[in-house]
Write a protein that holds these residues in place. Structure first.
Motif, PDB file in Angstrom:
ATOM      1  N   ALA A 112       0.755  -1.278  -0.129  1.00  8.43           N
ATOM      2  CA  ALA A 112       0.005   0.188  -0.076  1.00  8.43           C
ATOM      3  C   ALA A 112       0.865   1.351  -0.035  1.00  8.43           C
ATOM      4  N   PHE A 113       1.974   1.175   0.585  1.00  6.76           N
ATOM      5  CA  PHE A 113       2.752   2.330   0.748  1.00  6.76           C
ATOM      6  C   PHE A 113       3.437   2.650  -0.555  1.00  6.76           C
ATOM      7  N   ILE A 114       3.910   1.666  -1.349  1.00  6.26           N
ATOM      8  CA  ILE A 114       4.572   1.896  -2.715  1.00  6.26           C
ATOM      9  C   ILE A 114       3.595   2.130  -3.587  1.00  6.26           C
ATOM     10  N   LYS A 115       2.342   1.537  -3.647  1.00  5.76           N
ATOM     11  CA  LYS A 115       1.343   1.822  -4.640  1.00  5.76           C
ATOM     12  C   LYS A 115       0.846   3.323  -4.397  1.00  5.76           C
ATOM     13  N   ALA A 116       0.720   3.817  -3.097  1.00  7.52           N
ATOM     14  CA  ALA A 116       0.477   5.319  -2.983  1.00  7.52           C
ATOM     15  C   ALA A 116       1.448   6.080  -3.786  1.00  7.52           C
ATOM     16  N   TYR A 117       2.616   5.820  -4.067  1.00  9.67           N
ATOM     17  CA  TYR A 117       3.778   6.703  -4.726  1.00  9.67           C
ATOM     18  C   TYR A 117       3.418   6.274  -6.205  1.00  9.67           C
ATOM     19  N   LEU A 118       3.304   5.165  -6.696  1.00 11.78           N
ATOM     20  CA  LEU A 118       3.525   4.967  -7.979  1.00 11.78           C
ATOM     21  C   LEU A 118       2.064   4.657  -8.748  1.00 11.78           C
ATOM     22  N   PHE A 119       1.155   4.026  -8.278  1.00 14.53           N
ATOM     23  CA  PHE A 119       0.074   4.095  -8.829  1.00 14.53           C
ATOM     24  C   PHE A 119      -1.425   4.228  -7.929  1.00 14.53           C
ATOM     25  N   PRO A 120      -1.577   5.228  -7.173  1.00 15.65           N
ATOM     26  CA  PRO A 120      -2.597   5.516  -6.290  1.00 15.65           C
ATOM     27  C   PRO A 120      -3.914   5.393  -7.171  1.00 15.65           C
ATOM     28  N   THR A 121      -4.794   4.925  -6.309  1.00 19.15           N
ATOM     29  CA  THR A 121      -6.492   4.744  -6.949  1.00 19.15           C
ATOM     30  C   THR A 121      -6.684   6.038  -7.131  1.00 19.15           C
ATOM     31  N   ASN A 122      -6.964   7.022  -6.323  1.00 15.13           N
ATOM     32  CA  ASN A 122      -7.246   8.367  -6.317  1.00 15.13           C
ATOM     33  C   ASN A 122      -6.173   9.151  -5.832  1.00 15.13           C
ATOM     34  N   LYS A 170      -2.066  11.673   1.310  1.00 16.59           N
ATOM     35  CA  LYS A 170      -1.552  12.409   2.092  1.00 16.59           C
ATOM     36  C   LYS A 170      -0.152  12.006   2.410  1.00 16.59           C
ATOM     37  N   PHE A 171       0.897  13.070   2.056  1.00 17.83           N
ATOM     38  CA  PHE A 171       1.973  12.874   2.374  1.00 17.83           C
ATOM     39  C   PHE A 171       2.583  13.890   3.262  1.00 17.83           C
ATOM     40  N   THR A 172       3.252  13.468   4.370  1.00 17.15           N
ATOM     41  CA  THR A 172       3.855  14.493   5.279  1.00 17.15           C
ATOM     42  C   THR A 172       5.208  14.738   5.190  1.00 17.15           C
ATOM     43  N   GLY A 173       5.836  13.947   4.210  1.00 18.38           N
ATOM     44  CA  GLY A 173       7.402  14.346   4.297  1.00 18.38           C
ATOM     45  C   GLY A 173       8.085  13.429   5.130  1.00 18.38           C
ATOM     46  N   ASN A 174       7.503  12.596   6.010  1.00 14.71           N
ATOM     47  CA  ASN A 174       8.186  11.645   7.135  1.00 14.71           C
ATOM     48  C   ASN A 174       7.788  10.307   6.640  1.00 14.71           C
ATOM     49  N   VAL A 175       8.750   9.619   6.249  1.00 10.64           N
ATOM     50  CA  VAL A 175       8.663   8.317   5.759  1.00 10.64           C
ATOM     51  C   VAL A 175       7.996   7.369   6.712  1.00 10.64           C
ATOM     52  N   PHE A 176       8.379   7.443   8.069  1.00  9.66           N
ATOM     53  CA  PHE A 176       7.796   6.429   9.104  1.00  9.66           C
ATOM     54  C   PHE A 176       6.336   6.836   9.456  1.00  9.66           C
ATOM     55  N   TYR A 177       5.979   7.933   9.484  1.00  9.27           N
ATOM     56  CA  TYR A 177       4.569   8.510   9.523  1.00  9.27           C
ATOM     57  C   TYR A 177       3.713   7.953   8.392  1.00  9.27           C
ATOM     58  N   ASN A 178       4.358   8.246   7.295  1.00  6.95           N
ATOM     59  CA  ASN A 178       3.526   7.799   6.115  1.00  6.95           C
ATOM     60  C   ASN A 178       3.486   6.405   6.062  1.00  6.95           C
ATOM     61  N   TYR A 179       4.274   5.744   6.355  1.00  6.95           N
ATOM     62  CA  TYR A 179       4.138   4.090   6.453  1.00  6.95           C
ATOM     63  C   TYR A 179       3.230   3.481   7.463  1.00  6.95           C
ATOM     64  N   MET A 180       3.308   4.164   8.569  1.00  6.34           N
ATOM     65  CA  MET A 180       2.495   3.729   9.554  1.00  6.34           C
ATOM     66  C   MET A 180       1.051   4.026   9.420  1.00  6.34           C
ATOM     67  N   MET A 181       0.708   5.372   9.282  1.00  9.88           N
ATOM     68  CA  MET A 181      -0.474   5.733   9.222  1.00  9.88           C
ATOM     69  C   MET A 181      -1.292   5.659   7.546  1.00  9.88           C
ATOM     70  N   GLY A 182      -0.305   5.620   6.788  1.00  8.64           N
ATOM     71  CA  GLY A 182      -1.030   5.403   5.337  1.00  8.64           C
ATOM     72  C   GLY A 182      -0.882   6.451   4.794  1.00  8.64           C
ATOM     73  N   ILE A 183      -0.879   6.570   3.494  1.00  6.80           N
ATOM     74  CA  ILE A 183      -0.740   7.348   2.334  1.00  6.80           C
ATOM     75  C   ILE A 183      -2.025   7.540   1.618  1.00  6.80           C
ATOM     76  N   GLU A 184      -2.438   6.379   1.050  1.00  8.39           N
ATOM     77  CA  GLU A 184      -3.805   6.424   0.390  1.00  8.39           C
ATOM     78  C   GLU A 184      -5.144   6.297   1.280  1.00  8.39           C
ATOM     79  N   PHE A 185      -6.121   7.120   0.761  1.00  6.73           N
ATOM     80  CA  PHE A 185      -7.607   6.762   1.869  1.00  6.73           C
ATOM     81  C   PHE A 185      -8.089   5.769   1.464  1.00  6.73           C
ATOM     82  N   ASN A 186      -8.267   5.213   0.233  1.00  4.54           N
ATOM     83  CA  ASN A 186      -9.071   4.013  -0.055  1.00  4.54           C
ATOM     84  C   ASN A 186      -8.134   3.179  -1.247  1.00  4.54           C
ATOM     85  N   PRO A 187      -7.051   2.875  -0.963  1.00  3.45           N
ATOM     86  CA  PRO A 187      -6.448   1.834  -1.859  1.00  3.45           C
ATOM     87  C   PRO A 187      -7.109   0.790  -2.313  1.00  3.45           C
ATOM     88  N   ARG A 188      -7.390   0.546  -3.551  1.00  5.37           N
ATOM     89  CA  ARG A 188      -8.017  -0.479  -4.316  1.00  5.37           C
ATOM     90  C   ARG A 188      -7.364  -1.206  -5.396  1.00  5.37           C
TER      91      ARG A 188
END
Length: 519
Positions: A239-249, A254-272
């Motif tokens: 899901a983390f990689i998908k958000a950068y390369l091919f997000p659903t929407n 949401k990107f914070t600029g902090n890789v740890f926070y992005n990985y834990m709390m997620g970037i994509e809202f509704n990955p499909r």
């Protein structure tokens, strides 16, 4: 509590195309820069933070590092120390054992466990994707089949474009305008059906087919732990990689600029993947929650195998937690409007948590009772049963009152009278002013989060069924108390920012959060 959900307010039709493009540009700039604060977004923050402070970052890194070891420690304590969580620490302190010795005694990964888990997850994926719901056609009042979720940020963007295009179409009298695409995600609600099919097969196997032992889950519990961790980290990383390369929407990221926070709390809202496989709904409900009751049944079978009977405490745990699980799937369509779906992004917090944390730590009571078969007195058992049922009644009734009030826009009866409420106004990200109503009748007049109070009563009942010999089975009520109190504070901070003085009026009218007179 809220008549109009924070995410459901429609943008102002007066928004110009220039403003629309500017809002889109700012969202894109967040994705490119990975940081920065948009004053428009601050007024109606979606899901989680744009920026991360040092305190939050330390908490995130601590969870990523220690949460897997917490799960291992509790399971290991039962396997090696008869569920004592202090004895391992005492032996480590006194030098009687070492971390490596404890690790070496734990069952390791096995291919047989991997095959079991792969078959389990594959079966749940098949039921989720390939078996449309038919249960709603036969069960009155049950809502299943294809249902719509809440409006997403990408949906809000599409809606703005639609409103502008509709205005242009109206001016030029063009009659072939299309409906706005992607406003609301569609979900196949078939969790109850999947649960029924799964458990029907489980009981058929135990009674007639005998393909595997009913104790198969308990017998492979620690090897399965390694398998669940592999899936949890794999899906979170994907899901983390998908958000950068091919997000659903892209607008839902949401990107914070902090890789740890992005990985834990997620970037994509509704990955499909595809039209129907929604990561968030699948992993929130399946495979963890469907497995919850199967895990307890396996514990029950193991207790009978070891001692020749099943204790009333084990039956209580199975019944009370079974009610909770069935309630979840009966109200799965309603679940689409909750914080988990409407606010949280999909990352390690949900991916790993649903695969590992939920099935292993939410079932500690049944695991404990395998090692310590507690037989309760009739009075004790009845008291726990009443506590659990009353807690469930409060939990369900409180949520029903909110849902009824929201659906009818206040034109309903709660506790035999017309509901009272506080009417509020707030400004959304596009600058439009909207109105909402805060319910102050029924259980929502007793406390601002009385549904959480009922949830905690049920959680305490699960734990109290295990007696008072060890603290381990009480981890659940401790964890749920921390989780729900934190959620209270988080929700109220958001509502205070959103409603301002109106929220102060509401808290003056309903002064307590969870426990009337105390908190």
């Amino acid at each position: 509590m809220l008549l109009q959900d924070e995410r459901s307010s429609a943008p102002s039709p007066a928004l110009t195309s220039a403003e629309t493009m500017e809002a889109t540009r700012r969202r894109k700039q967040h994705r490119v820069n990975g940081a920065g604060s948009d004053p428009v977004q601050k007024s109606a923050q979606w899901g989680r933070a744009w920026e991360v402070d040092w305190f939050s970052l330390i908490g995130v890194i601590s969870l990523l590092c220690f949460a897997p070891f917490i799960v291992f420690y509790f399971v290991m304590a039962c396997d090696q120390y008869q569920c004592s969580i202090t004895q391992p620490l005492v032996e480590l302190y006194q030098g009687e054992t070492t971390f490596l010795t404890i690790w070496a005694r734990a069952p390791s990964f096995s291919w047989s466990a991997a095959q079991i888990y792969a078959a389990w997850v594959s079966f749940q994926v098949f039921l989720y994707v390939c078996v449309p719901d038919v249960v709603h056609k036969f069960l009155p009042c049950y809502v299943g089949g294809v249902q719509g979720g809440a409006l997403t940020p990408a949906g809000e963007h599409h809606l703005l474009l639609y409103l502008f295009n509709h205005l242009v179409c109206s001016i030029y009298c063009v009659c072939f305008c299309l409906l706005p695409p992607g406003l609301i995600n569609k979900y196949e609600i078939n969790g109850l059906q999947s649960w029924l099919i799964t458990h029907a097969l489980w009981f058929a196997n135990a009674r007639y087919l005998h393909w595997f032992s009913p104790t198969i889950i308990f017998d492979n519990w620690i090897p399965l732990l390694w398998c669940t961790n592999i899936l949890g980290y794999a899906v979170s990383s994907f899901a983390f990689i998908k958000a950068y390369l091919f997000p659903t929407n892209p607008e839902d990221c949401k990107f914070t600029g902090n890789v740890f926070y992005n990985y834990m709390m997620g970037i994509e809202f509704n990955p499909r993947i595809g039209k129907w496989f929604d990561f968030k709904l699948f992993f929130n409900g399946r495979p963890g929650i469907v497995a919850w009751t199967l895990i307890n049944l396996s514990y029950m079978a193991k207790q009978e195998e070891l001692y020749g009977h099943v204790t009333n405490s084990m039956i209580l745990v199975n019944v009370l937690q079974g009610i909770y699980v069935l309630d979840f799937f009966w109200n799965e369509a309603w679940y689409l409007k909750t914080i988990d779906i409407c606010h949280d992004h999909f990352g390690w917090y949900l991916g790993w948590g649903d695969c590992v944390w939920l099935p292993y730590l939410y079932t500690l009571q049944g695991l404990y009772l395998v090692y310590h078969p507690v037989q309760l007195s009739d009075t004790h058992a009845l008291t726990i049963l009443v506590l659990g049922l009353v807690g469930y009644y409060i939990f369900r009734s409180t949520n029903h009152q909110k849902d009824l009030f929201r659906r009818t826009e206040g034109s309903c009866s709660i506790w035999g009278r017309k509901p009272s409420f506080i009417e509020c106004s707030y400004r959304s990200a596009d600058g439009g002013v909207h109105r909402s109503k805060l319910l102050t009748s029924g259980f929502w007049g007793v406390a601002r989060h009385f549904n959480y109070t009922g949830d905690l009563m049920g959680s305490l009942a699960y734990c109290a069924a295990c007696g008072f010999g060890h603290i381990l089975p009480y981890f659940y009520i401790i964890y749920m108390s921390i989780l729900l109190v934190h959620r209270c504070v988080r929700d109220e901070h958001r509502c205070s920012s959103k409603y301002g003085k109106d929220w102060k009026r509401y808290t003056d009218t309903v002064p307590y959060r969870l426990i009337p007179g105390l908190f």
